[in-house]
Motif scaffolding. Structure first.
Motif, PDB file in Angstrom:
ATOM      1  N   HIS A  27       0.838  -1.205   0.000  1.00  0.00           N
ATOM      2  CA  HIS A  27       0.000   0.000   0.000  1.00  0.00           C
ATOM      3  C   HIS A  27       0.875   1.258   0.000  1.00  0.00           C
ATOM      4  CE1 HIS A  27      -2.857   3.068   1.273  1.00  0.00           C
ATOM      5  NE2 HIS A  27      -2.145   3.276   2.356  1.00  0.00           N
ATOM      6  N   ARG A  44      -5.896  12.149  -0.726  1.00  0.00           N
ATOM      7  CA  ARG A  44      -6.084  13.273   0.184  1.00  0.00           C
ATOM      8  C   ARG A  44      -4.753  13.909   0.575  1.00  0.00           C
ATOM      9  NH1 ARG A  44      -4.948  12.297   5.644  1.00  0.00           N
ATOM     10  NH2 ARG A  44      -4.844  10.101   6.214  1.00  0.00           N
ATOM     11  N   HIS A  59       8.370   9.815   1.319  1.00  0.00           N
ATOM     12  CA  HIS A  59       8.466   9.121   2.612  1.00  0.00           C
ATOM     13  C   HIS A  59       7.705   7.802   2.595  1.00  0.00           C
ATOM     14  CE1 HIS A  59       4.656   9.231   4.817  1.00  0.00           C
ATOM     15  NE2 HIS A  59       5.294   8.734   5.857  1.00  0.00           N
ATOM     16  N   THR A 113      -0.870  17.535   9.784  1.00  0.00           N
ATOM     17  CA  THR A 113      -1.519  16.222   9.640  1.00  0.00           C
ATOM     18  C   THR A 113      -3.033  16.334   9.751  1.00  0.00           C
ATOM     19  OG1 THR A 113      -1.401  15.829  12.003  1.00  0.00           O
ATOM     20  CG2 THR A 113       0.454  15.044  10.693  1.00  0.00           C
ATOM     21  N   ILE A 114      -3.708  15.271   9.369  1.00  0.00           N
ATOM     22  CA  ILE A 114      -5.174  15.240   9.415  1.00  0.00           C
ATOM     23  C   ILE A 114      -5.686  15.320  10.862  1.00  0.00           C
ATOM     24  CG2 ILE A 114      -5.305  12.701   9.497  1.00  0.00           C
ATOM     25  CD1 ILE A 114      -7.755  12.872   7.686  1.00  0.00           C
ATOM     26  N   PHE A 123       3.868  12.567  15.607  1.00  0.00           N
ATOM     27  CA  PHE A 123       4.566  12.069  14.410  1.00  0.00           C
ATOM     28  C   PHE A 123       5.903  12.787  14.221  1.00  0.00           C
ATOM     29  CE2 PHE A 123       1.042  10.000  11.578  1.00  0.00           C
ATOM     30  CZ  PHE A 123       0.705   9.155  12.629  1.00  0.00           C
ATOM     31  N   SER A 163       5.429   2.271  11.860  1.00  0.00           N
ATOM     32  CA  SER A 163       4.301   2.718  11.051  1.00  0.00           C
ATOM     33  C   SER A 163       3.337   1.570  10.776  1.00  0.00           C
ATOM     34  CB  SER A 163       4.833   3.270   9.736  1.00  0.00           C
ATOM     35  OG  SER A 163       4.274   4.498   9.484  1.00  0.00           O
ATOM     36  N   ARG A 167      -0.767   0.625  12.337  1.00  0.00           N
ATOM     37  CA  ARG A 167      -1.941   0.027  11.666  1.00  0.00           C
ATOM     38  C   ARG A 167      -2.348  -1.282  12.325  1.00  0.00           C
ATOM     39  NH1 ARG A 167       1.100   4.014   9.225  1.00  0.00           N
ATOM     40  NH2 ARG A 167      -0.189   5.135   7.737  1.00  0.00           N
TER      41      ARG A 167
HETATM   42  C1  HEM Z   1       8.704   3.749   8.720  1.00  0.00           C
HETATM   43  C2  HEM Z   1       8.105   3.675   7.589  1.00  0.00           C
HETATM   44  C3  HEM Z   1       6.907   4.475   7.183  1.00  0.00           C
HETATM   45  C4  HEM Z   1       5.966   4.069   6.309  1.00  0.00           C
HETATM   46  C5  HEM Z   1       5.936   2.773   5.555  1.00  0.00           C
HETATM   47  C6  HEM Z   1       4.983   5.131   6.225  1.00  0.00           C
HETATM   48  C7  HEM Z   1       3.858   5.091   5.426  1.00  0.00           C
HETATM   49  C8  HEM Z   1       2.845   6.004   5.433  1.00  0.00           C
HETATM   50  C9  HEM Z   1       1.635   5.915   4.673  1.00  0.00           C
HETATM   51  C10 HEM Z   1       1.268   4.761   3.731  1.00  0.00           C
HETATM   52  C11 HEM Z   1       0.884   6.981   4.969  1.00  0.00           C
HETATM   53  C12 HEM Z   1      -0.496   7.267   4.393  1.00  0.00           C
HETATM   54  C13 HEM Z   1      -1.538   6.601   5.239  1.00  0.00           C
HETATM   55  C14 HEM Z   1      -2.824   6.420   4.464  1.00  0.00           C
HETATM   56  O1  HEM Z   1      -2.786   5.712   3.448  1.00  0.00           O
HETATM   57  O2  HEM Z   1      -3.835   6.967   4.919  1.00  0.00           O
HETATM   58  C15 HEM Z   1       1.617   7.805   5.892  1.00  0.00           C
HETATM   59  C16 HEM Z   1       1.196   8.995   6.413  1.00  0.00           C
HETATM   60  C17 HEM Z   1       2.000   9.828   7.158  1.00  0.00           C
HETATM   61  N1  HEM Z   1       3.249   9.557   7.665  1.00  0.00           N
HETATM   62 FE1  HEM Z   1       4.300   7.884   7.362  1.00  0.00          FE
HETATM   63  N2  HEM Z   1       5.343   6.150   7.054  1.00  0.00           N
HETATM   64  C18 HEM Z   1       6.521   5.803   7.664  1.00  0.00           C
HETATM   65  C19 HEM Z   1       7.238   6.576   8.564  1.00  0.00           C
HETATM   66  C20 HEM Z   1       6.955   7.885   8.888  1.00  0.00           C
HETATM   67  C21 HEM Z   1       7.822   8.760   9.620  1.00  0.00           C
HETATM   68  C22 HEM Z   1       9.204   8.374  10.179  1.00  0.00           C
HETATM   69  C23 HEM Z   1       7.191   9.941   9.729  1.00  0.00           C
HETATM   70  C24 HEM Z   1       7.815  11.102  10.422  1.00  0.00           C
HETATM   71  C25 HEM Z   1       7.435  12.283  10.503  1.00  0.00           C
HETATM   72  C26 HEM Z   1       5.906   9.819   9.070  1.00  0.00           C
HETATM   73  C27 HEM Z   1       4.939  10.807   8.947  1.00  0.00           C
HETATM   74  C28 HEM Z   1       3.722  10.666   8.307  1.00  0.00           C
HETATM   75  C29 HEM Z   1       2.733  11.700   8.232  1.00  0.00           C
HETATM   76  C30 HEM Z   1       2.850  13.104   8.838  1.00  0.00           C
HETATM   77  C31 HEM Z   1       1.650  11.175   7.522  1.00  0.00           C
HETATM   78  C32 HEM Z   1       0.360  11.896   7.174  1.00  0.00           C
HETATM   79  C33 HEM Z   1      -0.601  11.858   8.340  1.00  0.00           C
HETATM   80  C34 HEM Z   1      -1.955  12.374   7.907  1.00  0.00           C
HETATM   81  O3  HEM Z   1      -2.130  13.593   7.887  1.00  0.00           O
HETATM   82  O4  HEM Z   1      -2.787  11.538   7.577  1.00  0.00           O
HETATM   83  N3  HEM Z   1       5.808   8.550   8.571  1.00  0.00           N
HETATM   84  N4  HEM Z   1       2.813   7.175   6.160  1.00  0.00           N
END
Ligand code: HEM
Length: 223
Positions: A27, A44, A59, A113-114, A123, A163, A167
């Protein structure tokens, strides 16, 4: 437990984690790739700010890779029999972890963020810890501080799969409670708790385990 048995048990656990995380990895990888190629107009995560879009999609892509690479990196037989592979995949892992952390942090700074301020802070701390652990892991490897290298690599591993764990908590909680404490803007009480529960308790447990070995809380003894 003998050393050989412990080594196989660890290998089996790491392979199990990789297998269990594959659906999430796919995904994240697909969405990240599509977003970077301008093929996720429906998502989104698109905003008017190009840098935020690149940050969040990059990322996701690099995050998908580190979710798989981090557990594989801990497999003892690879480390022992193929040290060059361990070193190279370690360097790749650290670079991708830095991109993941910086990409997520740039999105938080530029877009937010949302879930609002609470989610952004939780985060952002998670992202800063990813950066810290990635840098410390490679720094201690280069200095040949093997115990410190191992300790920081374990911290990085927990964060790299964090992460996915975020989930997993939802996947367990949702069917058990019928979405208690959850809402669609991620501001329910369970959402708020999970913002910290996907990494802090695991890091704390690791520190406790390391302390039992006379280490933990950032180590000092050199080996
Ligand atoms: C470690 C591996 C990581 C993976 C595989 C990953 C994957 C993802 C994915 C797939 C989403 C979208 C979620 C959705 O589909 O609704 C997401 C959202 C997000 N991730 Fe990561 N992430 C990781 C690490 C991080 C890290 C280290 C940060 C550090 C700041 C971060 C910050 C965020 C933020 C801010 C969002 C958006 C939140 C929102 O407003 O919905 N992620 N991430």
């Amino acid at each position: 437990m003998t050393r050989a048995l412990a080594s196989w048990a660890l290998t089996a656990l790491m392979l199990l984690i990789v297998l269990a995380a594959l659906e999430f990895v796919e995904h994240a990888g697909r969405l990240g790739w599509a977003g970077l190629n301008g093929e996720a107009a429906w998502s989104r995560f698109n905003s008017q700010i190009a840098a935020a879009n690149i940050g969040i999609y990059a990322h996701m892509l690099t995050g998908a890779v580190i979710t798989v690479l981090a557990p594989l990196q801990l497999i003892p037989v690879i480390r022992r029999r193929l040290p060059a592979l361990h070193r190279w995949s370690g360097r790749v892992l650290v670079v991708l972890a830095l991109v993941t952390g910086l990409g997520g942090l740039s999105y938080i700074a530029l877009q937010g963020t949302i879930g609002g301020a609470h989610m952004s802070v939780a985060f952002a701390i998670y992202g800063l810890l990813v950066l810290l652990c990635a840098v410390q892991t490679i720094r201690h490897a280069r200095a040949r501080h093997w115990l410190d290298h191992r300790d920081w690599a374990l911290r990085l591993f927990l964060l790299a799969i964090g992460s996915w764990l975020y989930r997993v908590h939802y996947a367990i909680w949702e069917p058990l409670t019928g979405r208690a404490g959850m809402d669609f803007s991620f501001t329910g009480w369970f959402d708020q708790v999970n913002l910290w529960a996907f990494y802090l308790p695991y890091l704390a447990l690791l520190e406790l385990a390391l302390m039992r070995q006379g280490r933990g809380l950032f180590g000092r003894a050199r080996a």
